[in-house]
Enzyme design. Structure first.
Site, mmCIF file in Angstrom:
data_model
loop_
_atom_site.group_PDB
_atom_site.id
_atom_site.type_symbol
_atom_site.label_atom_id
_atom_site.label_comp_id
_atom_site.label_asym_id
_atom_site.label_seq_id
_atom_site.Cartn_x
_atom_site.Cartn_y
_atom_site.Cartn_z
ATOM 1 N N SER A 147 0.870 -1.176 0.000
ATOM 2 C CA SER A 147 0.000 0.000 0.000
ATOM 3 C C SER A 147 0.908 1.228 0.000
ATOM 4 C CB SER A 147 -0.873 -0.047 1.253
ATOM 5 O OG SER A 147 -1.567 1.156 1.423
ATOM 6 N N LYS A 173 -1.267 -1.103 -4.331
ATOM 7 C CA LYS A 173 -2.420 -0.249 -3.999
ATOM 8 C C LYS A 173 -1.883 1.143 -3.734
ATOM 9 C CE LYS A 173 -4.712 0.099 0.502
ATOM 10 N NZ LYS A 173 -5.362 -0.691 1.570
ATOM 11 N N LYS A 175 -2.879 5.059 -2.299
ATOM 12 C CA LYS A 175 -3.850 5.864 -1.561
ATOM 13 C C LYS A 175 -4.270 7.012 -2.462
ATOM 14 C CE LYS A 175 -3.832 3.837 2.470
ATOM 15 N NZ LYS A 175 -5.050 3.278 3.061
ATOM 16 N N ASP A 200 -7.222 3.180 -2.808
ATOM 17 C CA ASP A 200 -7.906 3.229 -1.511
ATOM 18 C C ASP A 200 -8.141 4.688 -1.144
ATOM 19 O OD1 ASP A 200 -8.865 2.941 1.053
ATOM 20 O OD2 ASP A 200 -7.084 1.933 1.864
ATOM 21 N N GLU A 225 -11.278 0.922 -3.079
ATOM 22 C CA GLU A 225 -11.497 0.616 -1.663
ATOM 23 C C GLU A 225 -12.058 1.838 -0.935
ATOM 24 O OE1 GLU A 225 -7.902 -0.957 0.075
ATOM 25 O OE2 GLU A 225 -8.614 -0.660 2.123
ATOM 26 N N ASP A 250 -13.683 -1.342 3.535
ATOM 27 C CA ASP A 250 -12.684 -1.570 4.590
ATOM 28 C C ASP A 250 -13.235 -0.999 5.908
ATOM 29 O OD1 ASP A 250 -10.528 -1.542 6.312
ATOM 30 O OD2 ASP A 250 -9.249 -0.261 5.103
ATOM 31 N N LYS A 274 -9.735 -7.243 8.275
ATOM 32 C CA LYS A 274 -8.673 -6.880 9.224
ATOM 33 C C LYS A 274 -9.013 -7.572 10.536
ATOM 34 C CE LYS A 274 -7.140 -2.599 7.120
ATOM 35 N NZ LYS A 274 -7.258 -1.129 7.044
ATOM 36 N N GLY A 302 -3.968 -4.506 6.149
ATOM 37 C CA GLY A 302 -2.870 -4.347 7.104
ATOM 38 C C GLY A 302 -3.072 -3.050 7.857
HETATM 39 O O1 OSB Z 1 -6.960 1.785 4.783
HETATM 40 O O2 OSB Z 1 -6.006 -0.070 4.491
HETATM 41 C C1 OSB Z 1 -6.032 1.027 5.023
HETATM 42 C C2 OSB Z 1 -2.802 1.696 6.915
HETATM 43 C C3 OSB Z 1 -3.304 2.277 8.061
HETATM 44 C C4 OSB Z 1 -4.651 2.450 8.186
HETATM 45 C C5 OSB Z 1 -5.510 2.066 7.163
HETATM 46 C C6 OSB Z 1 -5.020 1.471 6.024
HETATM 47 C C7 OSB Z 1 -3.631 1.319 5.887
HETATM 48 C C8 OSB Z 1 -2.981 0.788 4.709
HETATM 49 C C9 OSB Z 1 -1.623 0.162 4.872
HETATM 50 O O3 OSB Z 1 -3.440 0.889 3.608
HETATM 51 C C10 OSB Z 1 -1.698 -1.278 5.087
HETATM 52 C C11 OSB Z 1 -0.377 -1.884 5.499
HETATM 53 O O4 OSB Z 1 0.469 -2.063 4.627
HETATM 54 O O5 OSB Z 1 -0.210 -2.230 6.667
HETATM 55 MG MG MG Z 2 -8.215 0.768 3.468
#
Ligand code: OSB
Ligand code: MG
Length: 381
Positions: A147, A173, A175, A200, A225, A250, A274, A302
């Site tokens: 991510s 992915k 953001k 996302d 997402e 999510d 999660k 994650g």
């Molecule tokens: O939205 O998936 C999410 C990290 C912190 C809070 C929310 C998210 C995320 C990530 C990173 O997208 C996921 C990771 O690599 O741990």
């Molecule tokens: Mg997310």
């Protein structure tokens, strides 16, 4: 599902010792999303000991409440005042019985997940079986995914993507947020026309932005997402009829009821699991089963976990229902040095091996706990 009921039902014995830690670990690079920037990972950990066997659990709550309202302070409050006293008061119970007691405590799902993870780790170690074997997971390696946060310019993000492609990540992915979307995804597709790509939004969009979300259909994304806010099940359902790209939820997926609502309203095609937010591995498995029955695809998210929580997510993904790569990346993507002795790495084809020792199969490094510790409390009966 195929998990080992005898492990769940066998008595774990008296818990002699409970240790709580809060660590503050610098991230190798700031991680920027539509809700804010993370520069440190503050994390609540628990170590349970019974009969000479210890288990560790990691809590996925953050210091802030921009992603979720259960902050570290709240998880810690619930753990110290409700969860641990209940655990210490009741001896000679099975994990199943303990989890049934925990249901009576309202809220603190992230804290409950941490404690459940530690109980399972401890008990599997005592019984000499790896966590994936307890879960009935069959895969011997899992796919990886990364991510990537928002950067100051697109060129920097393209560089980060190149690095990830070189490492053979199975899915990338990025953001997105309003103003960092079409332009960015379009540049990525020019340079990387065929990588497996998802976006996302962490809930940054509203129904006024449908045109932008619709335009994303041009870029062959695996999914979008959480385009809208957490409680917007109906709006997500309407969006699904307008955009072709599959919608994944999510933040909206907080428990079984939320998944049932999403299914009944047809709010999404895909759910991000999660376990650390769903109250633990066993709750996550119930959600996964429900999704399978209702033809919803799942993948593991994650929460910037250290090696402790990362290992749990890896074991969980040995289940056959995880057909999509998740957000499981190398430890070095966030941390210079992991707090466990077996940091997560990718093999030459981008896969991640399952640790095969007892429990999570990873060892926590005491010197790293000392190095990053900002709080520590021991609780005994
Ligand atoms: O939205 O998936 C999410 C990290 C912190 C809070 C929310 C998210 C995320 C990530 C990173 O997208 C996921 C990771 O690599 O741990
Ligand atoms: Mg997310």
């Amino acid at each position: 599902m195929g998990f080992n009921q005898s492990i769940l039902k066998s008595i774990i014995g008296k818990i002699d010792h409970v240790e709580l830690f809060v660590l503050k670990i610098p991230l190798v690079n700031p991680f920027k999303t539509s809700y804010g920037i993370e520069t440190f990972k503050e994390v609540l950990l628990i170590k349970l000991t019974s009969d000479g066997f210890s288990g560790w659990g990691e809590c996925v709550s953050f210091k802030h409440n921009f992603y979720h309202e259960e902050t570290i302070k709240i998880s810690q409050f619930g753990t110290e005042n409700f969860i641990i006293p209940l655990l210490l008061k009741n001896s000679d119970l099975s994990i199943k019985e303990i989890l049934n007691l925990l249901i009576k405590i309202k809220g603190y799902d992230m804290a409950k997940a941490m404690v459940e993870n530690a109980l399972l780790d401890m008990h599997c170690r005592k019984k000499g079986i790896p966590l994936f074997a307890f879960l009935g997971g069959k895969k011997r390696k899992i796919m990886s995914g990364i991510s990537l946060g928002i950067t100051t310019d697109i060129e920097k993000l393209l560089e980060n993507i190149s690095d990830a492609v070189r490492k053979k990540y199975h899915r990338i992915k990025i953001k997105i947020k309003k103003g960092w979307d079409i332009n960015v995804v379009s540049s990525i597709r020019e340079r990387f026309p065929s990588i497996r790509l998802t976006v996302d939004a962490n809930g940054d969009y509203s129904e006024n932005d449908i045109d932008i979300l619709k335009e994303l259909d041009k870029f062959n994304l695996d999914m979008i997402e959480q385009p809208y806010g957490r409680d917007m099940f109906k709006e997500h359902s309407k969006l699904r009829k307008i955009v072709k790209t599959p919608i994944c939820l999510d933040e909206s997926i907080t428990d079984m009821e939320s998944v049932k609502l999403a299914v009944s309203l047809k709010s999404c095609k895909i759910v991000c699991i999660k376990q650390g937010r769903l109250g633990g591995i066993l709750n996550a498995i119930s959600v996964i089963e429900y999704c399978r029955k209702n033809k919803i695809d799942v993948w593991s998210g994650g929460m910037l976990e250290t090696g402790i929580g990362r290992a749990v997510n890896i074991h969980l993904q040995t289940l056959k229902e995880f057909e999509l790569p998740g957000d499981t990346s190398e430890s070095s993507r966030f941390f210079d040095e992991d707090i466990v002795s077996e940091p997560v790495t990718l093999d030459s084809k981008g896969f991640i091996d399952i640790p095969d020792g007892s429990g999570t199969g990873i060892e926590v490094r005491a010197e790293m706990i000392e190095k990053f510790k900002i709080f520590n409390r021991t609780m005994t009966k």
